[in-house]
Motif scaffolding. Structure first.
Motif, short mmCIF file in Angstrom:
data_model
loop_
_atom_site.label_atom_id
_atom_site.label_comp_id
_atom_site.label_asym_id
_atom_site.label_seq_id
_atom_site.Cartn_x
_atom_site.Cartn_y
_atom_site.Cartn_z
N GLU A 177 0.83 -1.21 0.00
CA GLU A 177 0.00 0.00 0.00
C GLU A 177 0.86 1.26 0.00
O GLU A 177 0.54 2.24 -0.67
N TYR A 178 1.96 1.22 0.75
CA TYR A 178 2.87 2.37 0.80
C TYR A 178 3.42 2.67 -0.59
O TYR A 178 3.40 3.82 -1.03
N TYR A 179 3.90 1.65 -1.31
CA TYR A 179 4.46 1.88 -2.64
C TYR A 179 3.38 2.34 -3.63
O TYR A 179 3.64 3.19 -4.48
N GLN A 180 2.17 1.80 -3.51
CA GLN A 180 1.08 2.24 -4.38
C GLN A 180 0.75 3.71 -4.12
O GLN A 180 0.50 4.48 -5.04
N THR A 181 0.77 4.11 -2.85
CA THR A 181 0.50 5.50 -2.49
C THR A 181 1.61 6.41 -3.01
O THR A 181 1.33 7.51 -3.50
N LYS A 182 2.86 5.98 -2.89
CA LYS A 182 3.98 6.78 -3.43
C LYS A 182 3.85 6.96 -4.93
O LYS A 182 4.10 8.05 -5.46
N ILE A 183 3.44 5.93 -5.64
CA ILE A 183 3.24 6.02 -7.09
C ILE A 183 2.14 7.02 -7.39
O ILE A 183 2.27 7.86 -8.29
N ALA A 184 1.04 6.96 -6.64
CA ALA A 184 -0.07 7.89 -6.84
C ALA A 184 0.37 9.32 -6.57
O ALA A 184 0.02 10.25 -7.32
N LEU A 185 1.17 9.53 -5.53
CA LEU A 185 1.67 10.86 -5.22
C LEU A 185 2.61 11.36 -6.32
O LEU A 185 2.50 12.51 -6.76
N ASP A 186 3.51 10.51 -6.79
CA ASP A 186 4.42 10.90 -7.87
C ASP A 186 3.64 11.29 -9.13
O ASP A 186 3.97 12.27 -9.79
N ARG A 187 2.61 10.52 -9.44
CA ARG A 187 1.82 10.81 -10.64
C ARG A 187 1.10 12.15 -10.49
O ARG A 187 1.09 12.98 -11.40
N ALA A 188 0.51 12.37 -9.32
CA ALA A 188 -0.19 13.64 -9.09
C ALA A 188 0.78 14.82 -9.18
O ALA A 188 0.46 15.85 -9.79
N MET A 189 1.95 14.68 -8.61
CA MET A 189 2.94 15.76 -8.64
C MET A 189 3.40 16.03 -10.08
O MET A 189 3.54 17.18 -10.49
N GLN A 190 3.63 14.98 -10.85
CA GLN A 190 4.05 15.14 -12.25
C GLN A 190 2.96 15.84 -13.05
O GLN A 190 3.24 16.73 -13.85
N ARG A 191 1.71 15.49 -12.81
CA ARG A 191 0.59 16.12 -13.52
C ARG A 191 0.49 17.59 -13.15
O ARG A 191 0.24 18.44 -14.00
N LEU A 192 0.66 17.90 -11.86
CA LEU A 192 0.59 19.31 -11.43
C LEU A 192 1.73 20.13 -12.03
O LEU A 192 1.52 21.26 -12.48
N GLN A 193 2.93 19.57 -12.05
CA GLN A 193 4.07 20.28 -12.63
C GLN A 193 3.85 20.52 -14.13
O GLN A 193 4.13 21.59 -14.64
N THR A 194 3.34 19.51 -14.81
CA THR A 194 3.08 19.64 -16.24
C THR A 194 1.99 20.66 -16.50
O THR A 194 2.12 21.51 -17.38
N ALA A 195 0.92 20.62 -15.72
CA ALA A 195 -0.18 21.57 -15.91
C ALA A 195 0.31 23.00 -15.66
O ALA A 195 -0.07 23.92 -16.39
N ALA A 196 1.16 23.19 -14.66
CA ALA A 196 1.68 24.54 -14.36
C ALA A 196 2.57 25.03 -15.49
O ALA A 196 2.52 26.21 -15.87
N LYS A 197 3.37 24.17 -16.04
CA LYS A 197 4.29 24.55 -17.11
C LYS A 197 3.58 24.86 -18.41
O LYS A 197 3.99 25.74 -19.15
N TYR A 198 2.49 24.15 -18.69
CA TYR A 198 1.80 24.28 -19.97
C TYR A 198 0.45 24.95 -19.84
O TYR A 198 -0.41 24.76 -20.70
N LYS A 199 0.24 25.71 -18.79
CA LYS A 199 -1.08 26.34 -18.63
C LYS A 199 -1.36 27.29 -19.78
O LYS A 199 -0.47 27.94 -20.30
N ARG A 200 -2.63 27.36 -20.17
CA ARG A 200 -3.06 28.16 -21.30
C ARG A 200 -3.14 29.61 -20.96
O ARG A 200 -3.36 30.19 -20.07
#
Length: 135
Positions: free
Chosen positions: A112-135
């Motif tokens: 569960e810990y590793y699954q949660t870390k993966i979910a957190l990494d994915r969310a962080m990557q999406r937020l960074q990408t959205a901030a960089k490419y905001k319209r």
């Protein structure tokens, strides 16, 4: 310019299929470049920005972990997820980050810990990408 066939398939289905002139794949220790005529190889994909060129125009998509089969005439990418930066819902990604951070505060099994870390990494990557490419 020489080209090859690119097929990007995510767990939700085919994302892109068509001609491609070059591409840069996100890998664990950086990036991996591919051009037409590349020697055959299998490459492990790490979540990040995939850049590929079609008709002289560079396109970027956020891909999840996966694998790429590279040959001289085609590249097949099988990834967990694929989305254009402009399609990322920043509010949804922020909510996922908060949920993952809250789950990390609770006692969990190692799985569960590793699954949660993966979910957190994915969310962080999406937020960074959205901030960089905001319209």
């Amino acid at each position: 310019m020489n080209s090859f066939i690119l097929n990007i398939t995510a767990s939700s289905g085919e994302f892109y299929q068509g001609s491609c002139e070059s591409m840069v794949l996100p890998v664990k220790d950086g990036v991996y470049g591919v051009q037409a005529g590349h020697s055959p190889v299998l490459v492990a994909i790490h979540m990040g920005m995939l850049k590929f060129t079609v008709d002289g125009e560079t396109r970027e998509i956020l891909v999840g972990d996966g694998i790429a089969e590279v040959t001289p005439t085609f590249v097949l990418l099988l990834v967990d997820s694929a989305e254009r930066p402009e399609d990322i819902d920043k509010n949804r990604a922020e909510a996922a980050r908060i949920r993952a951070e809250e789950r990390l505060q609770h006692k969990q099994s190692m799985h569960e810990y590793y699954q949660t870390k993966i979910a957190l990494d994915r969310a962080m990557q999406r937020l960074q990408t959205a901030a960089k490419y905001k319209r």
